[in-house]
Design an enzyme around this catalytic site. Sequence first.
Site, PDB file in Angstrom:
ATOM      1  N   TYR A 177       0.896  -1.274  -0.152  1.00 48.57           N
ATOM      2  CA  TYR A 177       0.037  -0.039  -0.017  1.00 48.57           C
ATOM      3  C   TYR A 177       0.786   1.228  -0.088  1.00 48.57           C
ATOM      4  O   TYR A 177       0.425   2.431   0.581  1.00 48.57           O
ATOM      5  CB  TYR A 177      -0.795  -0.061   1.276  1.00 48.57           C
ATOM      6  CG  TYR A 177      -2.209  -0.837   1.063  1.00 48.57           C
ATOM      7  CD1 TYR A 177      -3.032  -0.611  -0.047  1.00 48.57           C
ATOM      8  CD2 TYR A 177      -2.734  -1.756   2.335  1.00 48.57           C
ATOM      9  CE1 TYR A 177      -4.124  -1.297  -0.288  1.00 48.57           C
ATOM     10  CE2 TYR A 177      -3.824  -2.544   1.880  1.00 48.57           C
ATOM     11  CZ  TYR A 177      -4.783  -2.125   0.782  1.00 48.57           C
ATOM     12  OH  TYR A 177      -5.833  -2.941   0.540  1.00 48.57           O
ATOM     13  N   HIS A 207      -9.204  -6.513  -2.447  1.00 48.71           N
ATOM     14  CA  HIS A 207      -8.483  -5.761  -3.420  1.00 48.71           C
ATOM     15  C   HIS A 207      -8.203  -6.186  -4.846  1.00 48.71           C
ATOM     16  O   HIS A 207      -8.223  -7.442  -4.981  1.00 48.71           O
ATOM     17  CB  HIS A 207      -6.881  -5.739  -2.805  1.00 48.71           C
ATOM     18  CG  HIS A 207      -6.095  -5.141  -3.587  1.00 48.71           C
ATOM     19  ND1 HIS A 207      -6.008  -3.603  -3.497  1.00 48.71           N
ATOM     20  CD2 HIS A 207      -5.065  -5.489  -4.657  1.00 48.71           C
ATOM     21  CE1 HIS A 207      -4.865  -3.647  -4.652  1.00 48.71           C
ATOM     22  NE2 HIS A 207      -4.772  -4.569  -5.079  1.00 48.71           N
TER      23      HIS A 207
HETATM   24  P1  IDP Z   1      -9.546   0.559  -3.808  1.00 45.07           P
HETATM   25  O1  IDP Z   1      -9.279  -0.718  -2.635  1.00 45.07           O
HETATM   26  O2  IDP Z   1     -10.777   0.555  -4.174  1.00 45.07           O
HETATM   27  O3  IDP Z   1      -8.419   0.551  -4.905  1.00 45.07           O
HETATM   28  P2  IDP Z   1      -7.751   2.716  -2.392  1.00 45.07           P
HETATM   29  O4  IDP Z   1      -8.446   4.294  -2.477  1.00 45.07           O
HETATM   30  O5  IDP Z   1      -6.636   2.242  -3.263  1.00 45.07           O
HETATM   31  O6  IDP Z   1      -9.175   1.904  -2.690  1.00 45.07           O
HETATM   32  O7  IDP Z   1      -7.647   2.249  -0.922  1.00 45.07           O
HETATM   33  C1  IDP Z   1      -7.178   1.146  -0.548  1.00 45.07           C
HETATM   34  C2  IDP Z   1      -7.898   0.434   0.618  1.00 45.07           C
HETATM   35  O8  IDP Z   1      -7.827   1.357   1.821  1.00 45.07           O
HETATM   36  C3  IDP Z   1      -9.134   0.550   0.443  1.00 45.07           C
HETATM   37  O9  IDP Z   1      -9.682  -0.521  -0.229  1.00 45.07           O
HETATM   38  C4  IDP Z   1      -9.753   0.440   1.974  1.00 45.07           C
HETATM   39  O10 IDP Z   1      -9.776  -0.687   2.489  1.00 45.07           O
HETATM   40  C5  IDP Z   1      -8.826   1.423   2.889  1.00 45.07           C
HETATM   41  N1  IDP Z   1      -9.161   3.004   2.612  1.00 45.07           N
HETATM   42  C6  IDP Z   1      -9.365   3.666   1.642  1.00 45.07           C
HETATM   43  N2  IDP Z   1      -9.738   5.166   1.909  1.00 45.07           N
HETATM   44  C7  IDP Z   1     -10.008   4.993   3.219  1.00 45.07           C
HETATM   45  C8  IDP Z   1     -10.544   5.843   4.219  1.00 45.07           C
HETATM   46  O11 IDP Z   1     -10.784   6.898   4.028  1.00 45.07           O
HETATM   47  N3  IDP Z   1     -10.512   5.358   5.677  1.00 45.07           N
HETATM   48  C9  IDP Z   1     -10.312   4.013   6.075  1.00 45.07           C
HETATM   49  N4  IDP Z   1      -9.815   3.206   5.069  1.00 45.07           N
HETATM   50  C10 IDP Z   1      -9.627   3.520   3.721  1.00 45.07           C
HETATM   51 MG    MG Z   2      -6.077   0.930  -4.882  1.00 44.27          MG
END
Ligand code: IDP
Ligand code: MG
Length: 153
Positions: A50, A116
């Site tokens: 991440y 994911h």
């Molecule tokens: P995605 O999984 O849809 O690609 P990303 O923006 O890449 O989303 O974020 C990775 C992961 O981080 C998300 O799947 C979620 O589990 C977590 N996440 C993202 N934004 C937040 C937030 O604002 N609060 C808590 N967890 C978050």
């Molecule tokens: Mg992502």
Amino acid sequence: MAERTLIIIKPDGIQRHLAGEIIGRLEKKGFKLVAAKLIQLSKDLVRQFYLVHEGQAFFEGLVKFTCSSPVLVTVWEAEGIIDTVRKMIGATFGYDAEPGSIRGDFSCSKKHNLIHGSDSSKSAEYEIKLFFKPDEIIDYKLADRGWLYGKND
Ligand code: IDP
Ligand code: MG
């Protein structure tokens, strides 16, 4: 070779007994499973995975959550699979995700969103290498491939 993507059933997916349901959707779509393992992730590996989110307010909570239970890490192959899987997964936050998508049907949470999927071919390449050696990704033919694919027909 067809496009590849990394799919992880996250800790909540394992704890909520939804791994089979989610894998079943990908299988029924016709995607080819080419690698899979159940692993307990370390914080170091999750931080690398991440990396793009480092510095975000939710980052440490995300790392803790991702290490809180084993995860099922898989690689799938099909023409155009990266974008199609992202549509099947749905929007990031479960409560925003479209009904019919995986998150839309089973998640109501921001962080606990079950799955994911790589968001681009560059991410897929980076992510697959973090979890699998080249010889752990199996090259084989699906018997029904002639019935399944044909993006350029
Ligand atoms: P995605 O999984 O849809 O690609 P990303 O923006 O890449 O989303 O974020 C990775 C992961 O981080 C998300 O799947 C979620 O589990 C977590 N996440 C993202 N934004 C937040 C937030 O604002 N609060 C808590 N967890 C978050
Ligand atoms: Mg992502």
